[in-house]
Design a protein around this motif. Structure first.
Motif, short mmCIF file in Angstrom:
data_model
loop_
_atom_site.label_atom_id
_atom_site.label_comp_id
_atom_site.label_asym_id
_atom_site.label_seq_id
_atom_site.Cartn_x
_atom_site.Cartn_y
_atom_site.Cartn_z
N GLY A 38 32.05 47.50 35.12
CA GLY A 38 31.03 46.92 35.98
C GLY A 38 31.49 46.69 37.41
O GLY A 38 30.68 46.42 38.28
N SER A 39 32.78 46.82 37.65
CA SER A 39 33.32 46.67 39.00
C SER A 39 33.00 47.90 39.83
O SER A 39 32.99 49.02 39.30
N PRO A 40 32.77 47.75 41.14
CA PRO A 40 32.56 48.93 41.98
C PRO A 40 33.73 49.91 41.91
O PRO A 40 33.54 51.10 42.08
N MET A 41 34.92 49.41 41.65
CA MET A 41 36.09 50.29 41.62
C MET A 41 36.32 50.92 40.26
O MET A 41 37.18 51.78 40.12
N ALA A 42 35.53 50.54 39.25
CA ALA A 42 35.67 51.13 37.92
C ALA A 42 35.24 52.60 37.91
O ALA A 42 35.58 53.33 36.98
N SER A 43 34.55 53.03 38.95
CA SER A 43 34.11 54.44 39.02
C SER A 43 35.29 55.40 39.02
O SER A 43 35.14 56.56 38.69
N GLY A 44 36.48 54.91 39.38
CA GLY A 44 37.67 55.75 39.38
C GLY A 44 38.49 55.65 38.12
O GLY A 44 39.54 56.29 38.02
N ASN A 45 38.05 54.86 37.15
CA ASN A 45 38.82 54.67 35.91
C ASN A 45 38.94 55.95 35.12
O ASN A 45 38.00 56.72 35.05
N ASP A 100 35.69 34.34 45.55
CA ASP A 100 36.48 33.37 44.79
C ASP A 100 36.18 33.64 43.32
O ASP A 100 35.23 33.10 42.76
N ALA A 101 36.96 34.52 42.72
CA ALA A 101 36.68 34.97 41.36
C ALA A 101 37.92 34.85 40.48
O ALA A 101 39.03 35.18 40.92
N PRO A 102 37.74 34.41 39.24
CA PRO A 102 38.86 34.36 38.32
C PRO A 102 39.25 35.77 37.87
O PRO A 102 38.42 36.68 37.90
N PHE A 103 40.50 35.92 37.47
CA PHE A 103 40.92 37.18 36.88
C PHE A 103 41.88 36.94 35.73
O PHE A 103 42.53 35.91 35.65
N ALA A 116 50.82 50.56 32.43
CA ALA A 116 49.38 50.37 32.23
C ALA A 116 48.94 49.02 32.78
O ALA A 116 49.72 48.06 32.84
N PHE A 117 47.67 48.97 33.17
CA PHE A 117 47.05 47.77 33.72
C PHE A 117 45.61 47.73 33.26
O PHE A 117 44.92 48.76 33.28
N GLN A 118 45.14 46.53 32.87
CA GLN A 118 43.72 46.31 32.57
C GLN A 118 43.29 45.03 33.27
O GLN A 118 43.93 43.99 33.13
N GLN A 119 42.21 45.12 34.02
CA GLN A 119 41.67 43.98 34.77
C GLN A 119 40.44 43.43 34.06
O GLN A 119 39.61 44.19 33.56
N TYR A 120 40.33 42.10 34.07
CA TYR A 120 39.13 41.39 33.63
C TYR A 120 38.79 40.40 34.74
O TYR A 120 39.66 39.67 35.21
N THR A 121 37.54 40.41 35.20
CA THR A 121 37.15 39.53 36.30
C THR A 121 35.64 39.36 36.34
O THR A 121 34.90 40.03 35.60
N ASP A 122 35.18 38.50 37.22
CA ASP A 122 33.76 38.27 37.49
C ASP A 122 33.28 39.44 38.36
O ASP A 122 33.35 39.38 39.58
N THR A 123 32.80 40.48 37.73
CA THR A 123 32.42 41.67 38.49
C THR A 123 31.16 41.45 39.33
O THR A 123 30.94 42.16 40.30
N GLU A 124 30.33 40.48 38.98
CA GLU A 124 29.11 40.22 39.75
C GLU A 124 29.45 39.95 41.21
O GLU A 124 28.79 40.46 42.11
N GLN A 125 30.49 39.15 41.46
CA GLN A 125 30.87 38.87 42.84
C GLN A 125 31.33 40.14 43.56
O GLN A 125 30.97 40.37 44.71
N HIS A 126 32.10 40.95 42.88
CA HIS A 126 32.60 42.19 43.49
C HIS A 126 31.43 43.13 43.81
O HIS A 126 31.39 43.72 44.89
#
Length: 131
Positions: A38-45, A100-103, A116-126
């Motif tokens: 759901g993040s704008p940057m997830a398009s590159g996943n 101001d978003a938690p991760f 490897a890396f996996q992000q979890y965050t408040d994607t609505e703010q992004h």
């Protein structure tokens, strides 16, 4: 303190002083980097190299936000896995609106190399701030 935890702490320290070369140098050449769904940057996943992470993630963030930061409040390690809890902050360059978003970041290492890396965050703010 575990070696894996020390590596990830050094990554956040380097990120805080804008040392992109150090951060990218910790990554495996074939890193498996996943931004939150759901993040704008997830398009590159999945991002599959330090260069892709640098351009597709860090470059995009820094082009949109002033004073962008990812500050962990707690880092836990078990073997080659590290989990960091924290907050993102920054100021949107065009609107002045604050991020101001938690991760939660999940890291996997092989020795001192991040594989490897996996992000979890408040994607609505992004999404709202980055489009």
């Amino acid at each position: 303190m575990s070696q894996a935890r020390e590596v990830i702490q050094s990554l956040y320290d380097a990120f805080g002083r804008s040392d992109a070369g150090f951060v990218l140098g910790l990554m495996a050449d074939d890193i498996h980097w996943m931004e939150a769904e759901g993040s704008p940057m997830a398009s590159g996943n999945p991002y599959a190299s330090p260069q892709q992470v640098g351009e597709g993630v860090f470059g995009r963030l820094l082009s949109v936000f002033d004073d962008f930061a990812a500050v962990p409040s707690e880092i836990l390690a078990e073997g080659d896995r590290v989990v960091a809890f924290g907050r993102y902050s920054g100021v949107h360059k065009e609107s002045g609106e604050k991020l101001d978003a938690p991760f939660v970041h999940s890291w996997t290492l092989d020795g001192e190399t991040i594989t490897a890396f996996q992000q979890y965050t408040d994607t609505e703010q992004h999404v709202r701030l980055m489009g």
